[in-house]
Design an enzyme around this catalytic site. Structure first.
Site, PDB file in Angstrom:
ATOM      1  N   ALA A  32       0.820  -1.212   0.000  1.00  0.00           N
ATOM      2  CA  ALA A  32       0.000   0.000   0.000  1.00  0.00           C
ATOM      3  C   ALA A  32       0.854   1.262   0.000  1.00  0.00           C
ATOM      4  O   ALA A  32       0.547   2.233  -0.705  1.00  0.00           O
ATOM      5  CB  ALA A  32      -0.933  -0.002   1.210  1.00  0.00           C
ATOM      6  N   GLU A  52      10.575   3.100   5.059  1.00  0.00           N
ATOM      7  CA  GLU A  52      10.498   1.641   4.966  1.00  0.00           C
ATOM      8  C   GLU A  52      11.573   1.023   5.843  1.00  0.00           C
ATOM      9  O   GLU A  52      12.750   1.364   5.751  1.00  0.00           O
ATOM     10  CB  GLU A  52      10.663   1.185   3.522  1.00  0.00           C
ATOM     11  N   ALA A  53      11.154   0.064   6.698  1.00  0.00           N
ATOM     12  CA  ALA A  53      12.088  -0.560   7.636  1.00  0.00           C
ATOM     13  C   ALA A  53      13.073  -1.490   6.945  1.00  0.00           C
ATOM     14  O   ALA A  53      14.203  -1.680   7.416  1.00  0.00           O
ATOM     15  CB  ALA A  53      11.315  -1.331   8.702  1.00  0.00           C
ATOM     16  N   HIS A 470      -2.134 -13.560   4.810  1.00  0.00           N
ATOM     17  CA  HIS A 470      -3.109 -12.521   4.473  1.00  0.00           C
ATOM     18  C   HIS A 470      -3.663 -11.847   5.728  1.00  0.00           C
ATOM     19  O   HIS A 470      -4.877 -11.676   5.869  1.00  0.00           O
ATOM     20  CB  HIS A 470      -4.254 -13.127   3.658  1.00  0.00           C
TER      21      HIS A 470
END
Length: 537
Positions: A32, A52-53, A470
């Site tokens: 996302a 972002e890690a 999921h």
């Protein structure tokens, strides 16, 4: 709290300095986050920082579409593990989630499944917002897609995401199609059309693969084409810890990078896209959540939202119904070139089973020890029963106030007996298909489970079950009078200005298929909502 000078940091790809403040800060560069960052950066007047890690997606283990399972348990996976689930005989299944630019879309099985008509019509009913209905979200999907299959007015052409069917699938696939079709699960040349509007079907899944072996992730589809825009900064290795509030408004985002803590100011909005485990964790560490949960860890409650971390859902995937090959066959494309959707009970309105072919021996921690598995990735094939509409619900909680602590994930798998009944039927259907005479040339023997019945088959289901990768639902969308709602239909966190959530957390109910496609759709909608709010082009 000690923070360091953020301007000392450099972004990728060209080493620009990080600014002290941005119009928009996107927390999480996963499926996302890549979409949201791209859409906001398209207006050159807006400055966008993407945190972002993990690391880059440009590594062979990610880009090779046939190797996706071997990313699990590496540095490209957060390595989450569920608490013991009574429904799994006390097992603690791993809960893989992508930790790299592109997130899950960089390490998953690359299946593009949009979800069933009934899923989105339910979302529209739950939220009271018709724009979440199936007919309306189809407009978003068409905008996303660059479909290379049979033309259909429900499919899109010219969008950023290349979608195709597996090229030259392994010979086993045609035999599986014939077997399933012969048992009333009709073949469909596009699983995202009629099967997602009716009673199901079988066929080749839509996949995000180029040239037979090259992964298409949301990092490659959305970020790479705009990576050099001067108003978009991407910072890797940056793990978001919390959101700092100023009254009822977002003030800054605090993150840690290589052992040092930084804070970046937010001028307009922060968008949390950290996934269904890390999103509720970050909210709770920010003082947003159930007051009792926060008090248990000494965190002052800045804004009470009881639903943060609740409503955890995941599809269930069994490892699995396995047959040894007569002649070994290496996997191709995404190594999962056949899938089907069907009902465990004909009276159900929506297909609740979603088995998939795994082109290798695929077993759980328990079943791998119980059965005589053949050696080698090309030695066997698996029909893995999958549960598309689980009734069981879990919860994500904090382990403590230290951001370094891994959250408590109570997946609560198979706590509802209806889930077990559905999966028992799923195993039976997979064995019927796999043992069909049409497949005789592809099997030396059935490895597992064999002809189990009653309590023995139920025990196998509990021992074989695990995540379908999921995870969703832990910051669900709903009406303002919904006591467990976390975001409104425009994805704004209820009661807080300048804060939205865009990831699978917002799903009121998980979609009845793989969730990458609906997450991209959610992110596209978030981009639309934000641009409209702030008058962006």
């Amino acid at each position: 709290m000690v923070t360091h000078d953020i301007t000392a940091l450099r972004t990728v790809p060209d080493g620009r300095s990080v600014l002290r403040a941005y119009d928009f800060v996107v927390c999480g560069g996963g499926t996302a986050g890549c979409v949201v960052a791209r859409r906001l950066a398209e207006d050159g007047r807006a400055t966008v920082l993407l945190l972002e890690a993990g690391g880059s997606h440009h590594v062979p283990a990610i880009m090779d579409s046939t190797q996706w399972m071997w990313n699990i348990g590496t540095e490209r996976d957060w390595g989450f593990v569920s608490e013991p689930s009574a429904g799994l005989n006390g097992r603690t299944p791993p809960m893989p989630m992508g930790r790299a630019l592109g997130g899950g879309s960089s390490i998953n099985g690359q299946v593009w499944a949009r979800g069933h008509r009934n899923d989105f019509d339910t979302w529209a009913s739950v939220t009271g917002d018709a724009s979440w209905s199936y007919d309306r979200v189809l407009e978003i999907y068409r905008r996303i897609e660059n479909w290379h299959g049979r033309p259909d007015p429900r499919r899109g052409i010219g969008g950023p995401v290349d979608i195709t069917l597996p090229d030259n699938p392994i010979p086993l696939v045609q035999a599986l199609i014939e077997s399933a079709d012969g048992r009333g699960i009709p073949f469909a040349d596009d699983l995202n059309t009629d099967p997602m509007e009716g009673g199901g079907g079988c066929g080749l899944p839509n996949v995000l693969v180029r040239n037979g072996v090259e992964r298409v992730s949301m990092a490659t589809a959305y970020l790479d084409p705009v990576a050099h825009r001067p108003n978009l900064h991407v910072l890797l290795g940056a793990e978001v810890e919390r959101i700092e509030l100023r009254g009822s408004r977002v003030g800054s985002v605090v993150f840690r990078r290589f052992g040092q803590r930084y804070a970046v100011e937010v001028r307009r909005e922060a968008i949390v896209s950290l996934g269904a485990i890390n999103t509720p964790k970050a909210l709770m560490l920010s003082g947003i959540g159930d007051p009792a949960e926060l008090a248990a860890h000494g965190i002052p409650c800045r804004h009470a939202l009881r639903g943060v971390g609740a409503n955890f859902q995941d599809h269930i995937l069994l490892g699995g119904c396995i047959w040894e090959y007569e002649v070994p066959e290496p996997p191709r494309n995404n190594a999962a070139e056949f899938a089907f959707f069907c009902k465990s009970d004909p009276s159900l309105p929506t297909p609740d089973l979603m088995p998939v072919l795994e082109e290798c021996p695929f077993a759980s921690d328990v079943t791998a020890r119980q059965f005589d598995l053949p050696v080698g990735a090309a030695s066997a094939w698996t029909l893995a029963p999958g549960l598309a509409r689980p009734k069981s619900r879990g919860r994500v909680r904090l382990r403590g106030a230290d951001p370094a602590l891994v959250p408590v994930i109570d997946a609560n798998f198979l706590s509802d007996p209806d889930d077990v009944r559905a999966l028992v039927r799923g195993v039976e259907i997979c064995r019927e298909i796999g043992n069909d005479p049409r497949l005789a040339g592809f099997r030396r023997r059935e490895v597992m489970p064999g002809a189990l019945h009653g309590a023995a088959l139920e025990t196998f289901v509990r021992n074989a079950s695990g995540t379908y990768f999921h995870q969703s639902g832990t910051a669900r969308m709903g009406r303002p009078d919904d006591l467990l709602a976390v975001v409104d239909p425009t994805l704004r966190v209820l009661g807080i200005e300048g804060l939205r959530i865009a990831d699978a957390s917002i799903m009121p109910e998980i979609t009845s298929a793989n969730i990458m496609a609906p997450v991209v759709m959610i992110a596209e909608r978030a981009g639309d909502f934000i641009r409209k709010t702030h008058g962006l082009g």
